[in-house]
Design a protein around this motif. Structure first.
Motif, PDB file in Angstrom:
ATOM      1  N   SER A 121       0.871  -1.177   0.000  1.00 47.55           N
ATOM      2  CA  SER A 121       0.000   0.000   0.000  1.00 47.55           C
ATOM      3  C   SER A 121       0.901   1.217   0.000  1.00 47.55           C
ATOM      4  O   SER A 121       2.090   1.132   0.331  1.00 47.55           O
ATOM      5  CB  SER A 121      -0.934   0.018   1.220  1.00 47.55           C
ATOM      6  OG  SER A 121      -0.191   0.024   2.424  1.00 47.55           O
ATOM      7  N   ARG A 122       0.355   2.341  -0.382  1.00 52.76           N
ATOM      8  CA  ARG A 122       1.155   3.557  -0.485  1.00 52.76           C
ATOM      9  C   ARG A 122       1.452   4.140   0.893  1.00 52.76           C
ATOM     10  O   ARG A 122       0.599   4.132   1.766  1.00 52.76           O
ATOM     11  CB  ARG A 122       0.436   4.588  -1.370  1.00 52.76           C
ATOM     12  CG  ARG A 122       0.376   4.152  -2.835  1.00 52.76           C
ATOM     13  CD  ARG A 122      -0.528   5.053  -3.659  1.00 52.76           C
ATOM     14  NE  ARG A 122      -0.418   4.752  -5.082  1.00 52.76           N
ATOM     15  CZ  ARG A 122      -1.088   3.782  -5.709  1.00 52.76           C
ATOM     16  NH1 ARG A 122      -1.916   3.007  -5.006  1.00 52.76           N
ATOM     17  NH2 ARG A 122      -0.919   3.579  -7.003  1.00 52.76           N
ATOM     18  N   CYS A 155       5.402   7.127  -3.831  1.00 52.63           N
ATOM     19  CA  CYS A 155       4.367   6.091  -3.917  1.00 52.63           C
ATOM     20  C   CYS A 155       3.209   6.485  -4.832  1.00 52.63           C
ATOM     21  O   CYS A 155       2.386   5.636  -5.179  1.00 52.63           O
ATOM     22  CB  CYS A 155       3.809   5.792  -2.528  1.00 52.63           C
ATOM     23  SG  CYS A 155       4.904   4.833  -1.460  1.00 52.63           S
ATOM     24  N   ALA A 156       3.121   7.747  -5.175  1.00 51.90           N
ATOM     25  CA  ALA A 156       1.928   8.247  -5.860  1.00 51.90           C
ATOM     26  C   ALA A 156       1.636   7.515  -7.164  1.00 51.90           C
ATOM     27  O   ALA A 156       0.485   7.242  -7.503  1.00 51.90           O
ATOM     28  CB  ALA A 156       2.068   9.748  -6.113  1.00 51.90           C
ATOM     29  N   ALA A 204       4.608  -0.881  -9.238  1.00 54.69           N
ATOM     30  CA  ALA A 204       4.168  -2.213  -8.836  1.00 54.69           C
ATOM     31  C   ALA A 204       2.651  -2.289  -8.742  1.00 54.69           C
ATOM     32  O   ALA A 204       2.048  -3.302  -9.115  1.00 54.69           O
ATOM     33  CB  ALA A 204       4.804  -2.590  -7.501  1.00 54.69           C
ATOM     34  N   ALA A 205       2.029  -1.209  -8.243  1.00 52.00           N
ATOM     35  CA  ALA A 205       0.570  -1.188  -8.153  1.00 52.00           C
ATOM     36  C   ALA A 205      -0.059  -1.300  -9.536  1.00 52.00           C
ATOM     37  O   ALA A 205      -1.054  -2.009  -9.738  1.00 52.00           O
ATOM     38  CB  ALA A 205       0.108   0.098  -7.462  1.00 52.00           C
ATOM     39  N   LYS A 206       0.539  -0.623 -10.492  1.00 46.61           N
ATOM     40  CA  LYS A 206       0.040  -0.686 -11.863  1.00 46.61           C
ATOM     41  C   LYS A 206       0.293  -2.058 -12.473  1.00 46.61           C
ATOM     42  O   LYS A 206      -0.587  -2.652 -13.110  1.00 46.61           O
ATOM     43  CB  LYS A 206       0.702   0.400 -12.715  1.00 46.61           C
ATOM     44  CG  LYS A 206       0.238   0.417 -14.162  1.00 46.61           C
ATOM     45  CD  LYS A 206       0.960   1.502 -14.949  1.00 46.61           C
ATOM     46  CE  LYS A 206       0.525   1.481 -16.422  1.00 46.61           C
ATOM     47  NZ  LYS A 206       1.246   2.507 -17.212  1.00 46.61           N
ATOM     48  N   CYS A 264      17.349   6.658  -5.190  1.00 44.04           N
ATOM     49  CA  CYS A 264      16.820   8.008  -5.448  1.00 44.04           C
ATOM     50  C   CYS A 264      15.998   7.938  -6.732  1.00 44.04           C
ATOM     51  O   CYS A 264      16.350   8.532  -7.755  1.00 44.04           O
ATOM     52  CB  CYS A 264      17.950   9.012  -5.569  1.00 44.04           C
ATOM     53  SG  CYS A 264      19.045   9.089  -4.135  1.00 44.04           S
ATOM     54  N   GLU A 265      14.934   7.175  -6.681  1.00 45.39           N
ATOM     55  CA  GLU A 265      14.080   6.950  -7.841  1.00 45.39           C
ATOM     56  C   GLU A 265      12.651   6.686  -7.379  1.00 45.39           C
ATOM     57  O   GLU A 265      12.452   5.846  -6.492  1.00 45.39           O
ATOM     58  CB  GLU A 265      14.588   5.761  -8.663  1.00 45.39           C
ATOM     59  CG  GLU A 265      13.809   5.535  -9.937  1.00 45.39           C
ATOM     60  CD  GLU A 265      14.082   4.178 -10.571  1.00 45.39           C
ATOM     61  OE1 GLU A 265      13.552   3.937 -11.654  1.00 45.39           O
ATOM     62  OE2 GLU A 265      14.796   3.360  -9.963  1.00 45.39           O
ATOM     63  N   PRO A 266      11.658   7.368  -7.928  1.00 43.80           N
ATOM     64  CA  PRO A 266      11.827   8.432  -8.916  1.00 43.80           C
ATOM     65  C   PRO A 266      12.381   9.695  -8.262  1.00 43.80           C
ATOM     66  O   PRO A 266      11.894  10.135  -7.221  1.00 43.80           O
ATOM     67  CB  PRO A 266      10.396   8.670  -9.406  1.00 43.80           C
ATOM     68  CG  PRO A 266       9.523   8.310  -8.232  1.00 43.80           C
ATOM     69  CD  PRO A 266      10.240   7.165  -7.566  1.00 43.80           C
TER      70      PRO A 266
END
Length: 310
Positions: free
Chosen positions: A19-20, A27-28, A32-34, A199-201
């Motif tokens: 979960s975010r 996390c926005a 992985a969620a997509k 450091c991504e995104p």
């Protein structure tokens, strides 16, 4: 290599679902969620279970012993479709994962979290080797019994393991200055052979000195220099996917320069799908901006820290 993630050789998704993190802009637009909702993954029952990305997590038992079958040394990204230290992942599952890690010294396991508080709590437990041994005895014995020949030998194997484990790299995500300042000091308190940052995104310029990853000292000649403290590796890259937020290449360059000045290995993964250079869109043929040949020369840097296999 069976993954498109350039800084690892394999992904090991023995746990899926997440979960975010509230207040974490990284996390926005979680990849992985997509991906969990994609037709490619929806054919697997574990991704059908977690597709709402609401904190539901699933332990994929069929994946647990997978690293034991890989004889050639690999860099393995643990749980690319989850966060091993999500609050809903019970310690018992982590014990099983770590038991496999202990039994696979030929591999390097890269564990990345946005929840370093839980990671610190877990690795601060007393006598973890006993819990890992119990997990190996209860859940892995059929797969490893021929190698050890008896539980006494297995127990001694776990007793003899050094701590921190030399084949485990622990990392945290730092997408902006706020998250760097919050998460890096916690990571620095966790024993690890290698600590690293993702450091991504990359969503803004980050001064790693503020988070304590690298510090500014005055030399005897009164010149300023950056000195590496306790972060041994940094991965950096822009966001990919539709409606990607901009990543200014000057931000990536700043990370690279900080790392070079502190002699910290840095891995520039990608420029992102919305790379900006000197205020203008920087177009690349690769949709993620991940082809290193398209990077400006000063950003063509893909380094690794020391490895147990070198």
């Amino acid at each position: 290599m069976s993954t498109n993630i350039q800084w690892c050789d394999e992904t090991w998704n023995v746990i899926v679902g997440c979960s975010r993190v509230s207040g974490s802009p990284g996390c926005a637009r979680c990849y992985a969620a997509k991906a969990a909702k994609s037709p490619r993954l929806q054919q697997f029952p574990q991704y059908q279970t977690v597709s709402n990305w609401d904190g539901t997590v699933e332990f994929v038992k069929s994946q647990l012993i997978k690293p034991l079958s890989w004889k050639k040394p690999k860099r393995i990204f643990v749980c690319s479709m989850a966060d091993l230290f999500h609050a809903n992942v019970p310690d018992e599952w982590i014990h099983q994962v770590m038991a496999v890690v202990v039994l696979s010294p030929q591999h390097t396991f890269q564990i990345l979290t946005k929840r370093p508080e839980r990671m610190k709590e877990y690795f601060s437990q007393q006598s973890l080797w006993i819990k890992w041994y119990e997990a190996a005895k209860d859940f892995l014995w059929d797969a490893i019994s021929e190698k050890f020949g008896g539980l006494i030998n297995l127990q001694q194997y776990f007793i003899d393991q050094p701590f921190p484990l030399p084949n485990v790299w622990l990392g945290t995500s730092t997408e902006n200055q706020l998250m760097a300042n919050k998460r890096i000091p916690i990571l620095l308190e966790i024993p690890a052979a290698v600590r690293f940052l993702s450091c991504e995104p990359l969503l803004e310029e980050i001064d790693l000195r503020q988070g304590g990853a690298i510090q500014k000292l005055i030399s005897d000649s009164y010149e300023w220099e950056l000195v590496n403290e306790d972060i041994q590796w940094i991965v950096v890259g822009g966001e990919s996917g539709p409606n990607s937020r901009p990543c200014h290449m000057e931000w990536i360059e700043s990370i690279v320069q900080q790392c070079q000045q502190s002699q910290t290995p840095v891995f520039v993964k990608q420029l992102g799908a919305n790379a900006i250079f000197e205020g203008q869109r920087f177009k690349t043929r690769d949709k993620k901006g991940g082809d290193i040949e398209e990077f400006p020369q000063e950003l063509q840097v893909r380094e690794f820290p020391f490895s147990i296999h070198e």
